[in-house]
Design a protein around this motif. Structure first.
Motif, PDB file in Angstrom:
ATOM      1  N   GLY A  32      22.523  10.530  10.575  1.00 57.51           N
ATOM      2  CA  GLY A  32      23.879  10.016  10.698  1.00 57.51           C
ATOM      3  C   GLY A  32      23.915   8.751  11.521  1.00 57.51           C
ATOM      4  O   GLY A  32      22.892   8.274  12.022  1.00 57.51           O
ATOM      5  N   GLU A  33      25.093   8.192  11.673  1.00 62.57           N
ATOM      6  CA  GLU A  33      25.233   6.955  12.439  1.00 62.57           C
ATOM      7  C   GLU A  33      24.877   7.146  13.909  1.00 62.57           C
ATOM      8  O   GLU A  33      24.499   6.188  14.586  1.00 62.57           O
ATOM      9  CB  GLU A  33      26.668   6.423  12.319  1.00 62.57           C
ATOM     10  CG  GLU A  33      27.033   5.958  10.913  1.00 62.57           C
ATOM     11  CD  GLU A  33      28.426   5.388  10.849  1.00 62.57           C
ATOM     12  OE1 GLU A  33      29.117   5.401  11.912  1.00 62.57           O
ATOM     13  OE2 GLU A  33      28.845   4.929   9.781  1.00 62.57           O
ATOM     14  N   ARG A  40      16.848   6.614  12.305  1.00 60.58           N
ATOM     15  CA  ARG A  40      17.560   5.755  11.354  1.00 60.58           C
ATOM     16  C   ARG A  40      16.638   4.751  10.684  1.00 60.58           C
ATOM     17  O   ARG A  40      16.882   4.328   9.546  1.00 60.58           O
ATOM     18  CB  ARG A  40      18.699   5.015  12.067  1.00 60.58           C
ATOM     19  CG  ARG A  40      19.713   5.900  12.735  1.00 60.58           C
ATOM     20  CD  ARG A  40      21.029   5.184  12.988  1.00 60.58           C
ATOM     21  NE  ARG A  40      20.870   3.908  13.660  1.00 60.58           N
ATOM     22  CZ  ARG A  40      20.912   3.749  14.986  1.00 60.58           C
ATOM     23  NH1 ARG A  40      21.057   4.818  15.770  1.00 60.58           N
ATOM     24  NH2 ARG A  40      20.796   2.560  15.528  1.00 60.58           N
ATOM     25  N   MET A  41      15.570   4.358  11.383  1.00 61.81           N
ATOM     26  CA  MET A  41      14.690   3.320  10.870  1.00 61.81           C
ATOM     27  C   MET A  41      13.520   3.862  10.052  1.00 61.81           C
ATOM     28  O   MET A  41      12.588   3.130   9.743  1.00 61.81           O
ATOM     29  CB  MET A  41      14.147   2.479  12.030  1.00 61.81           C
ATOM     30  CG  MET A  41      15.176   1.567  12.679  1.00 61.81           C
ATOM     31  SD  MET A  41      15.900   0.405  11.514  1.00 61.81           S
ATOM     32  CE  MET A  41      14.455  -0.518  11.026  1.00 61.81           C
ATOM     33  N   GLN A 203      20.306  -3.323   9.049  1.00 62.98           N
ATOM     34  CA  GLN A 203      21.610  -2.676   9.180  1.00 62.98           C
ATOM     35  C   GLN A 203      21.478  -1.228   9.629  1.00 62.98           C
ATOM     36  O   GLN A 203      22.414  -0.665  10.199  1.00 62.98           O
ATOM     37  CB  GLN A 203      22.356  -2.737   7.841  1.00 62.98           C
ATOM     38  CG  GLN A 203      22.798  -4.133   7.446  1.00 62.98           C
ATOM     39  CD  GLN A 203      23.677  -4.782   8.500  1.00 62.98           C
ATOM     40  OE1 GLN A 203      24.581  -4.135   9.039  1.00 62.98           O
ATOM     41  NE2 GLN A 203      23.425  -6.051   8.815  1.00 62.98           N
ATOM     42  N   ARG A 204      20.339  -0.622   9.383  1.00 60.21           N
ATOM     43  CA  ARG A 204      20.130   0.741   9.870  1.00 60.21           C
ATOM     44  C   ARG A 204      19.876   0.762  11.370  1.00 60.21           C
ATOM     45  O   ARG A 204      19.957   1.814  12.004  1.00 60.21           O
ATOM     46  CB  ARG A 204      18.946   1.388   9.144  1.00 60.21           C
ATOM     47  CG  ARG A 204      19.163   1.602   7.650  1.00 60.21           C
ATOM     48  CD  ARG A 204      17.918   2.197   7.017  1.00 60.21           C
ATOM     49  NE  ARG A 204      16.783   1.273   7.096  1.00 60.21           N
ATOM     50  CZ  ARG A 204      15.556   1.593   6.722  1.00 60.21           C
ATOM     51  NH1 ARG A 204      15.298   2.812   6.261  1.00 60.21           N
ATOM     52  NH2 ARG A 204      14.573   0.708   6.807  1.00 60.21           N
ATOM     53  N   GLY A 205      19.524  -0.402  11.917  1.00 65.35           N
ATOM     54  CA  GLY A 205      19.248  -0.497  13.336  1.00 65.35           C
ATOM     55  C   GLY A 205      20.384  -1.156  14.083  1.00 65.35           C
ATOM     56  O   GLY A 205      21.512  -0.679  14.067  1.00 65.35           O
TER      57      GLY A 205
END
Length: 345
Positions: A32-33, A40-41, A203-205
């Motif tokens: 998740g965010e 996330r990466m 954008q995931r980071g």
């Protein structure tokens, strides 16, 4: 569960769809965010993996495992942050096999047998094959590892196990003989540096919201020591500190404050290398033990080659101590040989 880190330097690819497990996609906690930056990466495909080139050649066991080309059981052995759990995520996403993930820290024989029984029933009914991922498998007792033997032998389950301990000592021989052992290496500085830059812009980071100063980047690379998870966790902490102060960039001071580790001012190829080495020799020449230990620690923490330091000690014992203590050269030579042969403790 740990989230090891093999990451991509290229553009992220779309992940193949996979059935959702009880605790998230593919049996892992859903991303998740608010998930940690290393989670996330994670890469979306094996082609995005960085740092384990010896395992990524065409036809290599790792590619076969992720692609589902051969139902072989595999033990992944490597230090933290080298990519063990990430590979498990890719295996879960890339095939249509049933995937079950568990940690040896919390699972027992009852849990393992339940998975095996379900896998056996599904196999007899013509269902998909089961991949069982066990993280920290070295935590299993001999009895717990014994419970896997028959199922791995007849391929009721395809075992994917991860360990940070030497499997020749921590995994029983019968289980080890039924699996392919793949050794993962710590990522080098260039790979860690590239992945930090990717995390800043992706954008995931951080999505380009902040910039990372070169000095802060160098500090994070040194701090990581080949552990990408550690580097990205420190980057996330530094970014949070920068946002809290309203800064648009992550500088060295912010990074030092966030991770509570002072940066070592040392350059193996520049003036600092010679200055610190000179200070080390002069401290010994002046019989200042505390100062000598300080400069020695500074070189080692900064990543100086221990063999270089050992050679300097041999020179010092020969030229500066000399006949004042004829045993000094023998001790220094023995220490240099030990460093060359074994390395640091």
């Amino acid at each position: 569960m740990d989230s090891d880190a093999l990451f991509s330097l290229g553009e992220p690819a779309a992940a193949p769809s996979a059935p959702a497990g009880p605790s998230g996609v593919d049996g892992f906690t859903a991303v998740g965010e608010d998930s940690p930056l290393p989670v996330r990466m994670r890469p979306a495909s094996i082609d995005e993996l960085v740092g384990q080139d010896h395992l990524l050649a065409p036809g290599a066991p790792l590619r076969q495992l992720v692609g589902g080309g051969a139902p072989m059981s595999v033990i992944l052995w490597g230090p933290p942050g080298s990519g063990k759990t990430t590979i498990a995520h890719l295996v879960a996403r890339a095939t249509d096999r049933r995937f079950v993930a568990m940690s040896a820290l919390s699972a027992g024989v009852k849990d393992v047998r339940a998975v095996i029984d379900t896998a056996r029933r599904q196999r007899r009914a013509g269902g998909p094959q089961t991949v069982l991922f066990i993280d920290e498998v070295h935590r299993f007792s001999k009895t717990q590892q014994d419970s896997l033997l028959a199922a791995v032998e007849d391929r009721t389950v395809t075992l994917l196990a991860a360990t940070t301990e030497n499997p020749y000592f921590s995994v029983i021989s019968p289980l080890l003989s039924r699996c392919v052992l793949l050794t993962l290496q710590p990522l080098d500085d260039a790979a860690v540096r590239g992945l930090l830059r990717r995390a800043v812009t992706d954008q995931r980071g951080l999505g380009g919201a902040l910039t990372l100063d070169p000095e802060a980047e160098d500090h994070l690379v040194r701090l990581a020591g080949g552990d990408v998870r550690k580097a990205l966790t420190a980057l996330e902490a530094a970014a949070a500190s920068a946002v809290a102060t309203g800064a648009a960039r992550i500088d060295l001071a912010t990074t030092e404050q966030a991770v509570d580790v002072a940066a070592v001012r040392y350059d193996r190829d520049g003036d600092a290398h010679y200055d610190v080495t000179s200070a080390f020799i002069k401290s010994m020449r002046g019989s200042d033990v505390d100062a000598a230990l300080h400069w020695l620690a500074r070189m080692l923490v900064a990543g100086e080659d221990a063999r270089f330091i050992a050679r300097r000690l041999v020179i010092f014992a020969s030229e500066d101590v000399g006949m004042a203590d004829p045993t000094a050269l023998g001790v220094a030579t023995a220490a240099a040989h030990a460093v060359e042969y074994v390395g640091l403790p």
